[in-house]
Design a protein around this motif. Structure first.
Motif, PDB file in Angstrom:
ATOM      1  N   GLY A 135       0.793  -1.257  -0.064  1.00  0.00           N
ATOM      2  CA  GLY A 135       0.222  -0.037   0.025  1.00  0.00           C
ATOM      3  C   GLY A 135       0.809   1.233  -0.151  1.00  0.00           C
ATOM      4  N   GLN A 136       1.884   1.276   0.855  1.00  0.00           N
ATOM      5  CA  GLN A 136       2.767   2.397   0.838  1.00  0.00           C
ATOM      6  C   GLN A 136       3.556   2.515  -0.441  1.00  0.00           C
ATOM      7  OE1 GLN A 136       5.193   1.758   4.343  1.00  0.00           O
ATOM      8  NE2 GLN A 136       3.540   2.254   5.774  1.00  0.00           N
ATOM      9  N   LEU A 137       3.731   1.595  -1.048  1.00  0.00           N
ATOM     10  CA  LEU A 137       4.603   1.660  -2.460  1.00  0.00           C
ATOM     11  C   LEU A 137       3.670   2.087  -3.746  1.00  0.00           C
ATOM     12  CD1 LEU A 137       7.050   0.919  -4.200  1.00  0.00           C
ATOM     13  CD2 LEU A 137       6.028  -1.319  -4.621  1.00  0.00           C
ATOM     14  N   ASP A 138       2.299   1.909  -3.552  1.00  0.00           N
ATOM     15  CA  ASP A 138       1.392   2.550  -4.354  1.00  0.00           C
ATOM     16  C   ASP A 138       1.354   4.076  -4.036  1.00  0.00           C
ATOM     17  OD1 ASP A 138       0.896   0.155  -5.359  1.00  0.00           O
ATOM     18  OD2 ASP A 138      -0.859  -0.405  -4.273  1.00  0.00           O
ATOM     19  N   GLN A 139       1.361   4.401  -2.884  1.00  0.00           N
ATOM     20  CA  GLN A 139       1.301   5.659  -2.372  1.00  0.00           C
ATOM     21  C   GLN A 139       2.635   6.483  -2.938  1.00  0.00           C
ATOM     22  OE1 GLN A 139      -1.220   7.593  -1.778  1.00  0.00           O
ATOM     23  NE2 GLN A 139       0.096   9.599  -1.838  1.00  0.00           N
ATOM     24  N   LEU A 140       3.845   5.783  -2.795  1.00  0.00           N
ATOM     25  CA  LEU A 140       5.032   6.252  -3.183  1.00  0.00           C
ATOM     26  C   LEU A 140       5.128   6.463  -4.697  1.00  0.00           C
ATOM     27  CD1 LEU A 140       7.638   4.285  -0.921  1.00  0.00           C
ATOM     28  CD2 LEU A 140       7.023   6.834  -0.614  1.00  0.00           C
ATOM     29  N   VAL A 141       4.545   5.666  -5.271  1.00  0.00           N
ATOM     30  CA  VAL A 141       4.787   5.481  -6.796  1.00  0.00           C
ATOM     31  C   VAL A 141       3.583   7.012  -7.163  1.00  0.00           C
ATOM     32  CG1 VAL A 141       3.919   4.559  -9.068  1.00  0.00           C
ATOM     33  CG2 VAL A 141       4.901   3.232  -7.225  1.00  0.00           C
ATOM     34  N   VAL A 142       2.767   7.080  -6.551  1.00  0.00           N
ATOM     35  CA  VAL A 142       1.826   8.393  -6.942  1.00  0.00           C
ATOM     36  C   VAL A 142       2.424   9.560  -6.649  1.00  0.00           C
ATOM     37  CG1 VAL A 142      -0.327   9.587  -6.348  1.00  0.00           C
ATOM     38  CG2 VAL A 142      -0.291   7.068  -6.667  1.00  0.00           C
ATOM     39  N   ASP A 143       3.374   9.552  -5.321  1.00  0.00           N
ATOM     40  CA  ASP A 143       4.031  10.658  -5.030  1.00  0.00           C
ATOM     41  C   ASP A 143       5.167  10.922  -6.072  1.00  0.00           C
ATOM     42  OD1 ASP A 143       2.172  11.075  -2.981  1.00  0.00           O
ATOM     43  OD2 ASP A 143       3.321  10.046  -1.531  1.00  0.00           O
ATOM     44  N   GLY A 144       6.009   9.780  -6.323  1.00  0.00           N
ATOM     45  CA  GLY A 144       6.823  10.162  -7.185  1.00  0.00           C
ATOM     46  C   GLY A 144       6.387  10.420  -8.699  1.00  0.00           C
ATOM     47  N   ALA A 145       5.178  10.075  -9.309  1.00  0.00           N
ATOM     48  CA  ALA A 145       4.822  10.578 -10.447  1.00  0.00           C
ATOM     49  C   ALA A 145       4.562  12.000 -10.200  1.00  0.00           C
ATOM     50  CB  ALA A 145       3.660   9.821 -10.913  1.00  0.00           C
ATOM     51  N   LYS A 146       4.123  12.476  -9.100  1.00  0.00           N
ATOM     52  CA  LYS A 146       3.910  13.870  -8.902  1.00  0.00           C
ATOM     53  C   LYS A 146       4.862  14.803  -8.828  1.00  0.00           C
ATOM     54  CE  LYS A 146       1.267  17.132  -5.894  1.00  0.00           C
ATOM     55  NZ  LYS A 146       0.317  17.282  -4.615  1.00  0.00           N
ATOM     56  N   GLU A 147       5.937  14.056  -8.027  1.00  0.00           N
ATOM     57  CA  GLU A 147       7.089  15.082  -7.949  1.00  0.00           C
ATOM     58  C   GLU A 147       8.126  15.220  -9.261  1.00  0.00           C
ATOM     59  OE1 GLU A 147      11.252  14.711  -5.230  1.00  0.00           O
ATOM     60  OE2 GLU A 147       9.828  13.205  -5.031  1.00  0.00           O
ATOM     61  N   LYS A 148       7.809  14.010 -10.084  1.00  0.00           N
ATOM     62  CA  LYS A 148       8.431  14.147 -11.291  1.00  0.00           C
ATOM     63  C   LYS A 148       7.801  15.230 -12.306  1.00  0.00           C
ATOM     64  CE  LYS A 148       9.285  11.163 -15.486  1.00  0.00           C
ATOM     65  NZ  LYS A 148       9.132   9.944 -15.979  1.00  0.00           N
ATOM     66  N   ARG A 149       6.558  15.285 -12.390  1.00  0.00           N
ATOM     67  CA  ARG A 149       5.902  16.375 -12.921  1.00  0.00           C
ATOM     68  C   ARG A 149       6.348  17.775 -12.553  1.00  0.00           C
ATOM     69  NH1 ARG A 149       1.291  12.863 -12.374  1.00  0.00           N
ATOM     70  NH2 ARG A 149       0.735  14.148 -10.822  1.00  0.00           N
ATOM     71  N   ASP A 150       6.359  17.627 -11.204  1.00  0.00           N
ATOM     72  CA  ASP A 150       6.800  19.047 -10.657  1.00  0.00           C
ATOM     73  C   ASP A 150       8.191  19.350 -10.987  1.00  0.00           C
ATOM     74  OD1 ASP A 150       4.269  19.397  -9.470  1.00  0.00           O
ATOM     75  OD2 ASP A 150       4.912  18.628  -7.625  1.00  0.00           O
ATOM     76  N   MET A 151       9.155  18.638 -10.887  1.00  0.00           N
ATOM     77  CA  MET A 151      10.539  18.693 -11.313  1.00  0.00           C
ATOM     78  C   MET A 151      10.661  19.071 -12.694  1.00  0.00           C
ATOM     79  SD  MET A 151      12.338  18.484  -8.536  1.00  0.00           S
ATOM     80  CE  MET A 151      13.962  18.414  -9.334  1.00  0.00           C
ATOM     81  N   GLU A 152       9.725  18.321 -13.829  1.00  0.00           N
ATOM     82  CA  GLU A 152       9.864  18.498 -15.071  1.00  0.00           C
ATOM     83  C   GLU A 152       9.482  20.004 -15.468  1.00  0.00           C
ATOM     84  OE1 GLU A 152       7.612  15.493 -16.769  1.00  0.00           O
ATOM     85  OE2 GLU A 152       9.102  13.948 -16.937  1.00  0.00           O
ATOM     86  N   GLN A 153       8.234  20.475 -14.475  1.00  0.00           N
ATOM     87  CA  GLN A 153       7.731  21.750 -14.723  1.00  0.00           C
ATOM     88  C   GLN A 153       8.820  22.752 -14.537  1.00  0.00           C
ATOM     89  OE1 GLN A 153       4.142  22.441 -12.838  1.00  0.00           O
ATOM     90  NE2 GLN A 153       3.936  24.584 -13.524  1.00  0.00           N
ATOM     91  N   LYS A 154       9.455  22.656 -13.101  1.00  0.00           N
ATOM     92  CA  LYS A 154      10.457  23.491 -12.750  1.00  0.00           C
ATOM     93  C   LYS A 154      11.579  23.528 -13.668  1.00  0.00           C
ATOM     94  CE  LYS A 154       9.482  23.137  -7.863  1.00  0.00           C
ATOM     95  NZ  LYS A 154       9.813  22.473  -6.235  1.00  0.00           N
TER      96      LYS A 154
END
Length: 729
Positions: free
Chosen positions: A188-207
């Motif tokens: 369950g935590q891994l699923d959340q980490l995947v979601v957070d990682g994807a969000k962080e990736k989008r934020d980093m790509e935007q920055k």
């Protein structure tokens, strides 16, 4: 005769050999598995900041280590003595078999007419057959011995192998059964980490995309001077250094300012080479007479060092850092000297400094320490503090002042009570607040939470942790309920409204009205406004300064808004501690800010407090008027002077296309007109002279200093009641 050459009795032992190969492969697997477990442990130790990763990897490593213990099999190798005897018997058997074959061939070839050859061949064959029988019996004996051991050795090897597998898989099943709940939780935590990682990736790509669009052609490394750095290094970075040899070569070195010394290193692990042993004996200056750009020189009584930065900004940063280091070293020495003199004489007088400066510093010190709770450090209780935080209004010991300075100026602005110059409005600000008021706000829940307040002798890291929890995290601040916040805002707004109505009543009782008032009545009105302001009633200077509304929502920002108008610094400090934005905009009242309301409150100290806490001096309301506009309209000369010193834009025009200067001219306020014109002239002079005179004309600075002193000590001389809004209407 018995023929044993092609007997297949050795096949079972080939299975034993294959089993031995499996065991050797298992040992290699165990070795690799142990290395893998050690790698997991090392990764867990390096992930101490991530509690989930650390605990999970540690648990996995322990379980795999337990499984390795059960992955062992007894080596089923035959005894070397039995194999040696078998091999020797087989070798002898093969040799005698060949001899028997040769004897048979020789006996068959013997001629009939040569009796002696026939007898010799026959005797040789008989002897060879007899010896062959003995060898065959020995060979069969060794075969039987191995055959008898075949059953036990094969079964023993296979049984050991199967038991090892049974133990390994059974133990593995038990261990993984214990790990199953943890693994499900991690899924369950891994699923959340995947979601957070994807969000962080989008934020980093935007920055990344945003940063790529910026122009970095003139980008410079950011350097900051920090005298209280944990590693003792106040500043560091790369510089070119000119060698002292005959060739005057330039080499790039890593320079740093540490322990009041200027040092450099050729490589990271090299020991530092000291360039200047004591910066107090040095001076730093620009070098414009050499071919290279961005050069500066550090000169000591014995030698000088020529250095070159990568840009003009970096050169200025290094020059300022060296100057600050020199000043800090002298201040530290002065602080130590002052403590020694205070301990030995018990007097506030110090004979090592000019009398005028000493009296000035001690006057500021005595005024601030006279406030309740200020005789000890606000954070650790050290007696006889000599430092202060001007935006918080508290006194500090030298250790706590260093910690406050490391927090950054957006949290605390530190100043010495004895070594720095104190403006009158800053002294009044310190006297309005004090340690008792601030601790009542920032330590309201300390005892409730069981937090221990540090003592003077505690380690620095404990005191620093407490100060960060107190001011940065605001952990001990008591958050008001919605009803408490509502009552606070209502009481503040009611106080402002009551004072406003009182002022209007006084004006009407002294004259028939504002529009038709004579010069004498206007002067009386100005005196009334100034008198009320002096008594700290928080009265707005203009009867039409603002409107009172029914509030749709209550927030710390609204509390700061009305506290600024009522000139209540404790309520303002409380609102900021509760999270109020210092530039909060009241959308229900022409988008005015707390700083604009402080102007209407008529208090110079209130404006100073907001500016020290980061208020924007150029924030406009709906009518396009900033604090400088409002201060000009109300005739608050002291506030105009303060805003001009803080960089207010005097060229900004409101919706009526009126600048502060045109307003002051129309209102015939000579003092404000003079200030605005002087500020304009100083700005033009500063732009003309460029970076060589960033502060402007000295005469301008002296005049503004005189106005500031008058606004703080004799405000009634500067108060002129204005009817600008009435005239506009």
């Amino acid at each position: 005769m018995l023929e044993m050459k092609n007997t297949p009795f050795l096949f079972p032992f080939q299975l034993v050999k294959l089993c031995i190969g499996m065991i050797d492969a298992g040992k290699a697997y165990n070795t690799a598995n142990k290395q893998f477990v050690n790698g997991i442990r090392e990764l867990a130790q390096q992930s101490t900041k991530d509690e989930v990763i650390e605990s999970s990897l540690t648990k996995f490593a322990e379980s795999l280590q337990e499984m390795i213990k059960y992955h062992t099999v007894r080596d089923p190798r035959l005894k070397s003595e039995d194999l040696r005897k078998f091999k020797e018997a087989k070798k002898q058997f093969d040799k005698v078999s060949e001899e028997k074959e040769a004897a048979l061939i020789k006996n068959a070839q013997a001629p009939r007419n040569k009796q002696h050859e026939v007898e010799e061949a026959t005797n040789s064959l008989i002897a060879t057959r007899k010896f062959f029988r003995h060898i065959v019996l020995d060979y069969v004996l060794q075969i039987n011995v191995l055959q008898s051991k075949r059953r036990s050795e094969i079964l023993k090897a296979m049984l050991s192998f199967m038991y090892a597998h049974l133990t390994f898989f059974h133990q593995g099943y038990d261990l993984f059964s214990e790990l199953q709940p943890l693994m499900k939780l991690l899924v369950g935590q891994l699923d959340q980490l995947v979601v957070d990682g994807a969000k962080e990736k989008r934020d980093m790509e935007q920055k990344h995309s945003t940063i790529q669009q910026k122009d970095f052609s003139n980008d410079d490394t950011k350097l900051e001077y920090n005298v209280d750095a944990d590693n003792g290094i106040a500043m560091e970075g790369y510089l070119f250094k000119r060698a002292s040899n005959a060739f005057k070569t330039w080499n790039r070195r890593w320079f740093s300012i540490q322990n009041n010394q200027l040092v450099y290193q050729k490589k990271f692990k090299d020991n530092p080479t000291v360039v200047v042993e004591d910066l107090r004996l040095c001076t730093v200056k620009h070098c414009e007479d050499i071919e290279r750009r961005f050069c500066f020189e550090v000169v000591s009584p014995t030698k000088s060092c020529m250095m070159q930065a990568d840009s003009e900004k970096l050169r200025q940063a290094w020059i300022k850092a060296v100057q600050n280091s020199i000043a800090t070293a002298f201040r530290d020495d002065a602080e130590k000297l002052e403590k020694r003199r205070s301990t030995s004489t018990g007097s506030l007088d110090s004979g090592g400094e000019p009398k005028e400066k000493t009296l000035k510093g001690e006057s500021a010190l005595q005024r601030v320490l006279a406030i309740g709770g200020n005789t000890t450090c606000c954070d650790c209780g050290q007696p006889d503090p000599r430092w202060a935080s001007i935006n918080l209004g508290i006194t500090l010991c030298i250790q706590c002042s260093g910690i406050h300075r490391s927090l950054g100026v957006h949290f605390s602005k530190v100043r010495s009570l004895t070594l720095d110059t104190w403006e009158p409005e800053l002294l009044k600000l310190m006297c309005e607040l004090g340690n008792g008021v601030i601790n009542h706000i920032y330590e309201a829940r300390r005892e409730e939470l069981g937090a221990r307040k540090p003592h003077p002798g505690d380690p620095r890291h404990e005191i620093e942790a407490y100060i960060r929890a107190k001011y940065v995290e605001r952990r001990f601040v008591r958050r008001p309920s919605d009803e408490e916040l509502k009552m606070k805002v209502v009481n503040l707004s009611t106080r402002v409204k009551r004072n406003h109505v009182l002022l209007v009543w006084r004006v009407k009782s002294s004259d028939s009205g504002i529009q038709n008032s004579t010069d004498g009545s206007r002067e009386m009105l100005a005196n009334t406004a100034s008198t009320n302001s002096m008594h700290d009633t928080g009265l707005p200077r203009s009867p039409q300064g603002f409107s009172f509304l029914n509030f749709l929502s209550y927030s710390p920002g609204l509390q700061l808004f009305w506290a600024s108008c009522s000139c209540s610094l404790p309520d303002m400090a409380e609102a900021l501690a509760h999270g109020a934005e210092v530039n909060w905009i009241n959308t229900e009242d022409d988008k005015r800010t707390p700083l604009i309301m402080a102007v209407h409150g008529g208090s110079l100290v209130t404006c100073e407090f907001l500016l020290q806490n980061g208020a924007n001096v150029n924030q406009m309301d709906t009518n396009g008027r900033g604090p400088l506009h409002h201060a000009t309209i109300l005739g608050h000369t002291g506030q105009v002077c303060l805003f001009l010193k803080r960089g207010a834009n005097q060229n900004a025009a409101d919706i009526d296309d009126q600048t502060p200067l045109t307003i002051a001219v129309e209102a015939a306020n000579a003092d404000i007109v003079t200030l605005l014109r002087l500020a304009k002239m100083n700005e033009e002079m500063r732009e003309a002279e460029g970076p060589y005179n960033p502060s402007g004309d000295e005469t301008y600075q002296d005049i503004f200093q005189d106005f500031t002193q008058m606004a703080s000590h004799d405000p009634e001389k500067l108060n002129r009641f204005q009817t600008y809004d009435s005239q506009k209407q």
